[in-house]
Design an enzyme around this catalytic site. Structure first.
Site, mmCIF file in Angstrom:
data_model
loop_
_atom_site.group_PDB
_atom_site.id
_atom_site.type_symbol
_atom_site.label_atom_id
_atom_site.label_comp_id
_atom_site.label_asym_id
_atom_site.label_seq_id
_atom_site.Cartn_x
_atom_site.Cartn_y
_atom_site.Cartn_z
ATOM 1 N N TYR A 1 0.822 -1.209 0.000
ATOM 2 C CA TYR A 1 0.000 0.000 0.000
ATOM 3 C C TYR A 1 0.860 1.266 0.000
ATOM 4 O O TYR A 1 0.443 2.303 -0.509
ATOM 5 C CB TYR A 1 -0.956 -0.008 1.199
ATOM 6 C CG TYR A 1 -2.342 -0.415 0.775
ATOM 7 C CD1 TYR A 1 -2.578 -1.702 0.304
ATOM 8 C CD2 TYR A 1 -3.403 0.485 0.789
ATOM 9 C CE1 TYR A 1 -3.826 -2.077 -0.131
ATOM 10 C CE2 TYR A 1 -4.659 0.118 0.349
ATOM 11 C CZ TYR A 1 -4.862 -1.165 -0.111
ATOM 12 O OH TYR A 1 -6.093 -1.524 -0.570
ATOM 13 N N HIS B 1 -1.868 -2.379 6.380
ATOM 14 C CA HIS B 1 -2.283 -1.353 5.418
ATOM 15 C C HIS B 1 -2.977 -0.170 6.093
ATOM 16 O O HIS B 1 -2.606 0.987 5.884
ATOM 17 C CB HIS B 1 -3.225 -1.956 4.372
ATOM 18 C CG HIS B 1 -2.674 -3.127 3.637
ATOM 19 N ND1 HIS B 1 -1.329 -3.268 3.365
ATOM 20 C CD2 HIS B 1 -3.267 -4.229 3.091
ATOM 21 C CE1 HIS B 1 -1.133 -4.395 2.698
ATOM 22 N NE2 HIS B 1 -2.287 -4.983 2.527
#
Length: 429
Positions: free
Chosen positions: A131, A192
């Site tokens: 991410y 994330h």
């Protein structure tokens, strides 16, 4: 597989419509070499790997070696030891690249680091959270620190709540056996969503250099107390109403009594003056109505003294799909009256930027690794801080059999009561 099979496999992933790309691929494939390693056979396979790498260079020439360990975490340590012993570059840089999960909880993460530490320095370990390579995630710091209008309101005096969410419209798709050992909290939230929260809440770093960025992220994560079950709603998807999509427990590899969460929303707080009292609503789930990842920042209401029926101002950072930044605001509705209407300033990349060149996340991260840029590698300090936030919650959810995940229908918005849950923390749709 044989080397020729490996080249064919790579070629199947390349756009075949471009003659120019065809030439590039031919030159690229000539630089590639395939070798099978038997990790259980001792040093012999790794010696063969070293000799293969040495065959690419002249004698005594320096060579940088990056070992991307796309492997089960259970053999990270054993393989890293063999690489250090047999394949470490004596005249160049060496680096191991590893992906989540970095442990199962705080204790196992610390233990993994201790086992890697004797052979690999922290400056030689690149931890990938893909991410951090996404274009809009890389844009967060520019939005925050490159625009004074946002910097002026980036605190608890102006912001009411922040929701950070990643949802998927697919289930576990035959990976139930793996997912049951992980769950949505370890799979998405501890890594994330935590990284997105750190980038949203960190103080301005001294520079964009790796050490400054990672120190500020670790510093703000240390200010987040452990999550609690009273501020958490966990769920598990069941068969869709039309019967077309199976439930989580319909997977043959998932135990019938599984309490694994495929959905979770939990509220975090940052204990400092900037964010005092602002709820951070972290939400992630599988088999929901849509796939999207976004940060939704809701500002405080305006006073009702002059204007009625106004909406929250909202800054929405859409990570995927359709990368965008949108600002929802109030304006006068056209006409003779004095009524307000919600309007939107929309920066959708593909609509406002001509032919945007948006690299894939792994493309950006692996290039950083090769260049020795660790600004988007997860540091050991960040990792420890994030596990301290989630480990007590994980142990409570998994250890207390009285806590059952709430069922929700495949393709729905989530468990019953979700809307009331998030509304209790001031969030408005």
């Amino acid at each position: 597989m044989r080397h020729d099979d490996f080249v064919k496999h790579m070629k199947s992933c390349v756009d075949q419509s471009s003659p120019e790309l065809e030439d590039h691929f031919k030159a690229f494939s000539e630089r590639c070499s395939y070798i099978t390693i038997n990790q259980d056979a001792g040093d012999d396979s790794f010696v063969e790997l070293r000799e293969r790498m040495e065959s690419f260079i002249e004698r005594d020439e320096a060579q940088n070696r990056h070992f991307y360990m796309a492997l089960p975490p259970s053999i990270y340590v054993a393989v890293s030891e063999q690489l250090r012993r047999n394949c470490y570059s004596e005249k160049g840089d060496s680096q191991i690249i590893i992906e989540k999960p970095f442990g199962h909880d705080l204790e196992s993460s610390v233990e993994l680091h201790k086992k890697l530490e004797p052979n690999w320095k922290e400056s030689e370990i690149f931890r990938i959270d893909h991410y951090l390579g996404k274009e809009m995630v890389k844009n967060i710091l520019t939005l925050r620190f490159g625009n004074p209008m946002f910097g002026a309101l980036w605190d608890c005096n102006h912001i009411d709540n922040i929701q950070i969410s990643m949802t998927e419209d697919i289930g576990t798709e035959g990976r139930g056996g793996y997912f049951d050992d992980v769950g949505i909290i370890r799979d998405v939230m501890q890594n994330h969503l935590t990284q997105l929260m750190a980038l949203t809440t960190m103080e301005r770093p001294g520079s964009f250099a790796a050490e400054d960025l990672r120190q500020e992220k670790a510093r703000v994560l240390r200010l987040v107390p452990p999550l609690e079950t009273k501020h958490t709603l966990a769920g598990q998807f069941v068969k869709s109403g039309d019967g077309k999509h199976p439930g989580y427990k319909d997977d043959d590899d998932v135990p019938e009594d599984s309490r694994c969460a495929t959905f979770c929303t939990s509220v975090a707080y940052v204990k400092n003056a900037r964010w005092e009292g602002v709820p951070f609503i972290l939400k992630s789930g599988k088999a929901l109505s849509e796939s999207k990842t976004e940060i939704r920042i809701q500002l405080k209401d305006t006073t009702d003294a002059m204007l009625k029926d106004t909406n929250h101002n909202q800054l929405i950072i859409r990570i995927q799909p359709h990368e965008a930044v949108r600002l929802k605001m109030n304006a006068k509705q056209p006409g003779l009256g004095l009524r307000t209407v919600e309007t939107e300033l929309d920066l959708t990349y593909k609509q406002t930027v001509e032919d945007p060149d948006i690299p894939e996340a792994y493309e950006a991260l692996l290039l950083d690794a090769f260049k020795g840029d660790y600004s988007e590698s997860v540091s050991e300090q960040e990792l420890e801080a994030s596990w301290k936030i989630f480990t007590p919650l994980l142990h409570e959810l998994e250890g207390n059999k009285d806590i059952q995940p709430a069922p929700y229908v495949y393709g729905s918005e989530g468990p019953d009561g979700l809307e009331d849950f998030v509304a209790s923390y001031q969030f408005q749709k």
